[in-house]
Motif scaffolding. Structure first.
Motif, PDB file in Angstrom:
ATOM      1  N   ASP A  22      -5.225 -21.230 -12.630  1.00 37.13           N
ATOM      2  CA  ASP A  22      -3.970 -21.160 -11.888  1.00 37.13           C
ATOM      3  C   ASP A  22      -3.371 -22.547 -11.732  1.00 37.13           C
ATOM      4  O   ASP A  22      -4.085 -23.527 -11.545  1.00 37.13           O
ATOM      5  CB  ASP A  22      -4.199 -20.568 -10.498  1.00 37.13           C
ATOM      6  CG  ASP A  22      -4.575 -19.098 -10.546  1.00 37.13           C
ATOM      7  OD1 ASP A  22      -4.322 -18.446 -11.574  1.00 37.13           O
ATOM      8  OD2 ASP A  22      -5.114 -18.603  -9.544  1.00 37.13           O
ATOM      9  N   LEU A  23      -2.039 -22.627 -11.812  1.00 35.79           N
ATOM     10  CA  LEU A  23      -1.310 -23.871 -11.602  1.00 35.79           C
ATOM     11  C   LEU A  23      -0.386 -23.697 -10.412  1.00 35.79           C
ATOM     12  O   LEU A  23       0.454 -22.800 -10.391  1.00 35.79           O
ATOM     13  CB  LEU A  23      -0.499 -24.236 -12.852  1.00 35.79           C
ATOM     14  CG  LEU A  23       0.405 -25.461 -12.745  1.00 35.79           C
ATOM     15  CD1 LEU A  23      -0.422 -26.726 -12.490  1.00 35.79           C
ATOM     16  CD2 LEU A  23       1.249 -25.614 -13.997  1.00 35.79           C
ATOM     17  N   ASN A  46       6.710 -23.584 -16.298  1.00 37.30           N
ATOM     18  CA  ASN A  46       6.399 -22.235 -16.775  1.00 37.30           C
ATOM     19  C   ASN A  46       6.138 -22.269 -18.283  1.00 37.30           C
ATOM     20  O   ASN A  46       5.179 -21.659 -18.763  1.00 37.30           O
ATOM     21  CB  ASN A  46       7.543 -21.287 -16.434  1.00 37.30           C
ATOM     22  CG  ASN A  46       7.167 -19.839 -16.612  1.00 37.30           C
ATOM     23  OD1 ASN A  46       6.039 -19.448 -16.350  1.00 37.30           O
ATOM     24  ND2 ASN A  46       8.116 -19.043 -17.039  1.00 37.30           N
ATOM     25  N   SER A  49       2.836 -24.046 -18.929  1.00 35.65           N
ATOM     26  CA  SER A  49       1.725 -23.152 -18.586  1.00 35.65           C
ATOM     27  C   SER A  49       1.449 -22.165 -19.711  1.00 35.65           C
ATOM     28  O   SER A  49       0.298 -21.931 -20.074  1.00 35.65           O
ATOM     29  CB  SER A  49       2.033 -22.381 -17.306  1.00 35.65           C
ATOM     30  OG  SER A  49       2.103 -23.260 -16.223  1.00 35.65           O
ATOM     31  N   LYS A  50       2.502 -21.591 -20.265  1.00 36.77           N
ATOM     32  CA  LYS A  50       2.330 -20.650 -21.373  1.00 36.77           C
ATOM     33  C   LYS A  50       1.718 -21.353 -22.583  1.00 36.77           C
ATOM     34  O   LYS A  50       0.847 -20.808 -23.251  1.00 36.77           O
ATOM     35  CB  LYS A  50       3.667 -20.015 -21.742  1.00 36.77           C
ATOM     36  CG  LYS A  50       4.133 -19.005 -20.733  1.00 36.77           C
ATOM     37  CD  LYS A  50       5.459 -18.401 -21.116  1.00 36.77           C
ATOM     38  CE  LYS A  50       5.911 -17.434 -20.023  1.00 36.77           C
ATOM     39  NZ  LYS A  50       7.213 -16.870 -20.305  1.00 36.77           N
ATOM     40  N   LEU A  54      -2.182 -21.333 -19.090  1.00 32.81           N
ATOM     41  CA  LEU A  54      -2.398 -21.389 -17.641  1.00 32.81           C
ATOM     42  C   LEU A  54      -1.608 -20.293 -16.949  1.00 32.81           C
ATOM     43  O   LEU A  54      -0.616 -19.794 -17.478  1.00 32.81           O
ATOM     44  CB  LEU A  54      -1.961 -22.753 -17.097  1.00 32.81           C
ATOM     45  CG  LEU A  54      -2.666 -23.967 -17.676  1.00 32.81           C
ATOM     46  CD1 LEU A  54      -1.995 -25.249 -17.191  1.00 32.81           C
ATOM     47  CD2 LEU A  54      -4.133 -23.966 -17.329  1.00 32.81           C
ATOM     48  N   ASN A  55      -2.015 -19.941 -15.751  1.00 32.61           N
ATOM     49  CA  ASN A  55      -1.305 -18.975 -14.926  1.00 32.61           C
ATOM     50  C   ASN A  55      -0.465 -19.750 -13.918  1.00 32.61           C
ATOM     51  O   ASN A  55      -0.979 -20.257 -12.931  1.00 32.61           O
ATOM     52  CB  ASN A  55      -2.306 -18.058 -14.206  1.00 32.61           C
ATOM     53  CG  ASN A  55      -1.627 -17.099 -13.273  1.00 32.61           C
ATOM     54  OD1 ASN A  55      -0.512 -16.660 -13.511  1.00 32.61           O
ATOM     55  ND2 ASN A  55      -2.304 -16.775 -12.189  1.00 32.61           N
ATOM     56  N   PHE A  56       0.843 -19.855 -14.188  1.00 31.29           N
ATOM     57  CA  PHE A  56       1.735 -20.606 -13.292  1.00 31.29           C
ATOM     58  C   PHE A  56       2.070 -19.733 -12.098  1.00 31.29           C
ATOM     59  O   PHE A  56       2.800 -18.762 -12.204  1.00 31.29           O
ATOM     60  CB  PHE A  56       2.990 -21.019 -14.042  1.00 31.29           C
ATOM     61  CG  PHE A  56       3.944 -21.846 -13.239  1.00 31.29           C
ATOM     62  CD1 PHE A  56       3.494 -22.865 -12.425  1.00 31.29           C
ATOM     63  CD2 PHE A  56       5.292 -21.613 -13.304  1.00 31.29           C
ATOM     64  CE1 PHE A  56       4.377 -23.639 -11.694  1.00 31.29           C
ATOM     65  CE2 PHE A  56       6.187 -22.376 -12.588  1.00 31.29           C
ATOM     66  CZ  PHE A  56       5.724 -23.389 -11.778  1.00 31.29           C
TER      67      PHE A  56
END
Length: 77
Positions: A22-23, A46, A49-50, A54-56
């Protein structure tokens, strides 16, 4: 977005150990209306993260938003 954040993103390299993590981001600015800066930063993070898997979770600008992100981080709803 600050030059520091741009430099950080340019040099970012995330290994497989962090994929799926998670971010959470807390931002601060001096202008009374941060809407454009927040939207731009949100969009950029965003995409980053993609790119790195990562999960923004989101961005917090106010105490209320920071508390909401904190509650998500510790598993409260």
């Amino acid at each position: 977005m600050s030059g520091y954040l741009k430099t950080f993103i340019d040099h970012l390299n995330i290994n497989n150990d962090l994929k799926g993590s998670d971010l959470y981001v807390i931002v601060q600015g001096a202008d009374s209306n941060q809407t454009l800066a927040i939207n731009s930063t949100y969009g950029t993070l965003n995409r980053v993260s993609k790119r790195f898997g990562l999960n923004f979770v989101g961005i917090a600008q106010t105490n209320s938003q920071a508390n909401t992100l904190h509650n998500k981080m510790i598993g409260k709803k």
